[in-house]
Design an enzyme around this catalytic site. Sequence first.
Site, PDB file in Angstrom:
ATOM      1  N   PHE A 194      41.096  -5.828  63.576  1.00 25.72           N
ATOM      2  CA  PHE A 194      41.428  -6.290  65.569  1.00 25.72           C
ATOM      3  C   PHE A 194      42.494  -5.189  66.180  1.00 25.72           C
ATOM      4  O   PHE A 194      42.635  -4.351  65.781  1.00 25.72           O
ATOM      5  CB  PHE A 194      42.048  -7.607  65.481  1.00 25.72           C
ATOM      6  CG  PHE A 194      41.579  -8.580  65.938  1.00 25.72           C
ATOM      7  CD1 PHE A 194      40.062  -8.972  65.056  1.00 25.72           C
ATOM      8  CD2 PHE A 194      42.212  -9.336  66.365  1.00 25.72           C
ATOM      9  CE1 PHE A 194      39.513 -10.251  65.439  1.00 25.72           C
ATOM     10  CE2 PHE A 194      41.487 -10.875  66.487  1.00 25.72           C
ATOM     11  CZ  PHE A 194      39.981 -10.850  65.970  1.00 25.72           C
ATOM     12  N   GLN A 245      49.227 -13.525  78.346  1.00 28.31           N
ATOM     13  CA  GLN A 245      47.762 -12.977  78.377  1.00 28.31           C
ATOM     14  C   GLN A 245      46.507 -12.754  78.672  1.00 28.31           C
ATOM     15  O   GLN A 245      46.438 -14.335  78.806  1.00 28.31           O
ATOM     16  CB  GLN A 245      48.019 -12.700  77.290  1.00 28.31           C
ATOM     17  CG  GLN A 245      46.986 -12.037  76.557  1.00 28.31           C
ATOM     18  CD  GLN A 245      46.435 -11.460  74.721  1.00 28.31           C
ATOM     19  OE1 GLN A 245      46.884 -13.101  73.404  1.00 28.31           O
ATOM     20  NE2 GLN A 245      47.755 -10.858  74.441  1.00 28.31           N
ATOM     21  N   HIS A 265      43.011 -12.655  78.369  1.00 27.60           N
ATOM     22  CA  HIS A 265      41.938 -11.909  77.096  1.00 27.60           C
ATOM     23  C   HIS A 265      41.002 -11.196  77.941  1.00 27.60           C
ATOM     24  O   HIS A 265      40.555 -11.628  78.797  1.00 27.60           O
ATOM     25  CB  HIS A 265      41.349 -13.772  76.370  1.00 27.60           C
ATOM     26  CG  HIS A 265      40.582 -13.061  75.260  1.00 27.60           C
ATOM     27  ND1 HIS A 265      39.507 -12.630  75.390  1.00 27.60           N
ATOM     28  CD2 HIS A 265      40.922 -12.956  73.474  1.00 27.60           C
ATOM     29  CE1 HIS A 265      39.738 -11.910  74.047  1.00 27.60           C
ATOM     30  NE2 HIS A 265      40.271 -12.423  73.049  1.00 27.60           N
ATOM     31  N   LEU A 292      35.981 -18.338  75.680  1.00 28.73           N
ATOM     32  CA  LEU A 292      36.202 -17.287  75.142  1.00 28.73           C
ATOM     33  C   LEU A 292      35.179 -16.840  74.526  1.00 28.73           C
ATOM     34  O   LEU A 292      34.761 -17.664  73.369  1.00 28.73           O
ATOM     35  CB  LEU A 292      37.412 -17.523  73.718  1.00 28.73           C
ATOM     36  CG  LEU A 292      38.184 -16.645  73.540  1.00 28.73           C
ATOM     37  CD1 LEU A 292      39.113 -15.488  73.885  1.00 28.73           C
ATOM     38  CD2 LEU A 292      39.401 -17.456  71.853  1.00 28.73           C
ATOM     39  N   GLU A 324      37.252 -11.534  70.115  1.00 31.49           N
ATOM     40  CA  GLU A 324      37.939  -9.880  69.748  1.00 31.49           C
ATOM     41  C   GLU A 324      37.376  -9.791  68.330  1.00 31.49           C
ATOM     42  O   GLU A 324      36.669  -8.285  67.995  1.00 31.49           O
ATOM     43  CB  GLU A 324      39.380 -10.239  69.850  1.00 31.49           C
ATOM     44  CG  GLU A 324      39.941  -8.621  69.981  1.00 31.49           C
ATOM     45  CD  GLU A 324      41.198  -8.286  69.921  1.00 31.49           C
ATOM     46  OE1 GLU A 324      42.037  -8.848  70.218  1.00 31.49           O
ATOM     47  OE2 GLU A 324      42.382  -7.282  69.148  1.00 31.49           O
ATOM     48  N   ARG A 361      44.852  -5.875  73.677  1.00 31.29           N
ATOM     49  CA  ARG A 361      44.786  -6.620  75.389  1.00 31.29           C
ATOM     50  C   ARG A 361      44.949  -6.446  76.642  1.00 31.29           C
ATOM     51  O   ARG A 361      43.920  -6.616  77.184  1.00 31.29           O
ATOM     52  CB  ARG A 361      44.879  -8.318  74.491  1.00 31.29           C
ATOM     53  CG  ARG A 361      43.476  -8.572  73.543  1.00 31.29           C
ATOM     54  CD  ARG A 361      43.924  -9.705  73.199  1.00 31.29           C
ATOM     55  NE  ARG A 361      43.318 -10.025  72.050  1.00 31.29           N
ATOM     56  CZ  ARG A 361      43.266 -11.769  71.199  1.00 31.29           C
ATOM     57  NH1 ARG A 361      44.204 -12.258  71.590  1.00 31.29           N
ATOM     58  NH2 ARG A 361      42.544 -11.725  69.925  1.00 31.29           N
ATOM     59  N   HIS A 382      44.683 -16.767  78.538  1.00 32.29           N
ATOM     60  CA  HIS A 382      44.438 -17.163  77.375  1.00 32.29           C
ATOM     61  C   HIS A 382      46.079 -17.375  76.872  1.00 32.29           C
ATOM     62  O   HIS A 382      45.736 -18.162  75.838  1.00 32.29           O
ATOM     63  CB  HIS A 382      44.354 -15.460  76.961  1.00 32.29           C
ATOM     64  CG  HIS A 382      43.851 -15.805  75.421  1.00 32.29           C
ATOM     65  ND1 HIS A 382      42.438 -16.871  75.296  1.00 32.29           N
ATOM     66  CD2 HIS A 382      43.800 -15.546  74.077  1.00 32.29           C
ATOM     67  CE1 HIS A 382      42.329 -17.042  73.464  1.00 32.29           C
ATOM     68  NE2 HIS A 382      43.590 -15.628  73.270  1.00 32.29           N
ATOM     69  N   ARG A 408      50.711  -9.960  73.237  1.00 34.09           N
ATOM     70  CA  ARG A 408      50.412 -10.220  71.744  1.00 34.09           C
ATOM     71  C   ARG A 408      49.088  -9.390  71.476  1.00 34.09           C
ATOM     72  O   ARG A 408      48.114  -9.748  71.822  1.00 34.09           O
ATOM     73  CB  ARG A 408      50.149 -11.975  72.006  1.00 34.09           C
ATOM     74  CG  ARG A 408      50.136 -12.547  69.850  1.00 34.09           C
ATOM     75  CD  ARG A 408      49.487 -13.905  70.174  1.00 34.09           C
ATOM     76  NE  ARG A 408      48.446 -14.691  71.573  1.00 34.09           N
ATOM     77  CZ  ARG A 408      47.153 -14.654  70.603  1.00 34.09           C
ATOM     78  NH1 ARG A 408      47.335 -13.911  69.336  1.00 34.09           N
ATOM     79  NH2 ARG A 408      46.466 -14.950  71.384  1.00 34.09           N
TER      80      ARG A 408
END
Lengths: 292, 612
Positions: free
Chosen positions: B113, B233, B235, B245, B248, B281, B346, B381
């Site tokens: 990730f 955040q 996304h 969404l 990721e 991100r 997000h 994050r």
Amino acid sequence: MSTQQQKPETQESPEDPEMKGAESPQQERLKEKESGMVDERSADESELDGETVHIKVFRYDPEVADKQEPRFDDFHVPFKKGMTVLDAVMYARDTYDSSLTFRHSCRQAVCGSDAFFVNGKQRLGCKTQISELEHPVRIEPLPHQEVVKDLVVDMDHFYDQMHAVEPYFQNEDTPDASDLEEQRQSRENREKVKMSTRCIWCASCMSSCNIAAGDNEYLGPAAINKAYRFAMDDREGDEIKEHRLRILEQEHGVWRCQTQFSCTEVCPKDIPLTEHIQELKREAVKKNLKFW
Amino acid sequence: MYEHDVIVVGAGGAGLRAAVAADEAGADVALVSKLHPVRSHTGAAEGGINAALQEGDDWELHAYDTMKGSDYLGDAPAVETLAKDAPEDTIRLEHWGMPFSREEDGRVSQRPFGGLSYPRTTYAGAETGHHLLHVMYEQVVKRGIQVYDEWYVMDLATTDEDDPNDRECHGVVAYDVQSGKIEGFKANQGVVLATGGPGQAFDHTTNAVSCTGDGHAMAYRAGAPLEDMEFIQFHPTSLPSTGVLISEGVRGEGGILYNNEGERFMFEYGYANNSGELASRDVVARAELTEVNEGRGVNDEYVHLDMRHLGEERIMDRLENILHLAEDFEGVDGLVEPMPVKPGQHYAMGGIETDENGQTCIDGLYAAGECACVSVHGGNRLGGNALPELIVFGKRAGYHAAGKDLGDARIKTGYGDDVEDETDADLPVEPGASGLDTSGGVAADGGVTADAEGVLERTVEQTREHIDYLIEKDDGVQHAEIRSKLQKAMTDYVNVFRTEEGIKKALKIIRECREEYQDVYVADPSRTFNTDLQQTIETRNLIDVAETIALGALVRNEFRGAHWRQENQIRDDENWLKHTLISWDDGEPSIFYRPVILEGEDKTYEPKVRSY
């Protein structure tokens, strides 16, 4: 509209011998969808652009004088490309009548709270493109469930049935978590239970089931699928599986299913519910359990 | 009045985990939630759970990545706790039956990730949150924990001492959405807020409609500060039309981002020369919008995310859910064409200030999950760090509230001698104070009512009056109008790119919303399932939360993590290695700061340039 659809699940998972050759309704439905036959009206979205969509929404409120007698209200909602049934009722609520009541939350087909009866079929509001429906679009609460208000139904019975199958993993024999030792599960076994784990508890299946409508004690497709999810998971031992089958083979369990496939037809997550019920019947027979 | 040892508000991942922990610790626990637990927004999480499980990986690497990802605004004691507890807590989910994706040998799979130095994201297809939520709910059913579902918690019952650090929380007041009945819920040991994020403050968000920052607003009104609210955040991959969404995991598995020229812009334009699409991100979201702003976006709005080259087999195995989402919500077949994506709100890195045991400065009040700020995420994050946060800090809050000894916390909360006072920032309006107070605040009775029942009864009474007023008022402004104005202002001015002028405009509009809210009314006269009423109260909460986000963004005049400021595009470690705290004080927000804790157990995390 794109024609892509998921590869039928059974090509990857070990197929049940009895199902071989015959195509499940789910596969048929996927095929139909690919050929575009499923659309009641394959409306060209550009035709609708700038137009309004006529929705007829069921209204009822036991507390409000003019809503005690159930009725339909008409709303004309400006169409936007990509508009879903949920978008339309939200627009109607926010613009025309803030007392229009329905459950909804994630608007991406995972919270399971906006299952409605749309043009005579159980569907998730957020996942149903309004351009694909015949107009005017009739939006009603799920049948066979008590209506609380407008599109909101009482879900307690549904939850009770889900709870009746002991919907939790039962294996006391797990390794020590602090050793970071997980239980092993083969990819094949995970694949086998995969579809059953996708249930979002929307109650569409229960609402579409004639048997459940006539027999209030019938566990119903969602609860049986929940039991399948555990019974077929190899991480639970044989003893537990037998215990689960005993719950399922009771009078109002799997044998009530008459294989009408209505649950499978409406499931928004494409879970082959009827197949799962049939498979559990066979398991019960193999274990020499009671046949009602 | 209902009475339990521990009352958990909210039944998503953190709330359910807190309830299970409190139950394990022997407490009588109840969950009170405006949604049935399986409807919670945790179910929409897709990617996975970061946990150092494999040989070659270890919790220290996870902690290091998280500190770096946070742009050195995470507190080391919290970050290390997250990294240390995550492996065991993740394995425990497996023991509870979570259907994780598997390797050939039957062990749980992990994948790469963004921002991770090791592929440590444990996942279940691209629907990890759905499975986590259901597995946790199953544990609640198994243990017979009492659930009050579709009960909307409106207020906390706290004492009203002048200093919030001296206040105590004795329970909550909620109303039964189905019947409209208003009840007090007395908590003998503690209240755990686990109410999720405030994504509905923005109009393009991956968050559910129910994510309205209720817990944030309740804690804030009761006097607990909100921390680092400016860090929102965005996304990088949400679907343009709906905000749905796209995990990721797509980039983790090798998905590629292209601009309208077909260029792989993350490399072509040097946004992240090493990690490319797998930079963190904030970096990717800015890169995408820069492409669009410089005329290289598709339809001037979005970019393309391509996963076709991964092959059908791998996609079906690991990302099947993504195919369905792209098909259902954008009409795009991810197997034969690239998917349109753009940044969408997000996650809120900030939240109710807590220590690593989940406790706030108000005695008996805890918070966990997205509504809390421990802080583990700091300025940004990392993907895959939200779900371990839920289970690790949900568990800890539940344990602590139930009286289990977790040791002394190193993180301090509330106003104390370690904080730095007020900002001298120039505020465009006097936020909050508009003559009338929409926030309610703590019911003042001069500290007369000392016993728990009395505090609760008084709060129930206040809530009842409030609801009666809203329903009986028969003309005025409707919440939907105010809410959409607020959402639009936040998306227009407090988005990925922020300017001082823009944020000030947003604050003015938020102030207008607050003033309009004085005249709000509920058109639906019914007590039965009155969603109009519920949304009206949620809108009040959103106004409070949006104001703290914009205020935080205005005063933090530097560029850190997800917070980009046009006027000052450098990270200013000399002045800003500190948390922004905003507390509701006599009808208006007051701002103060607390230094970041960079000292871990054995080492200090030295701020370095974040390059990916």
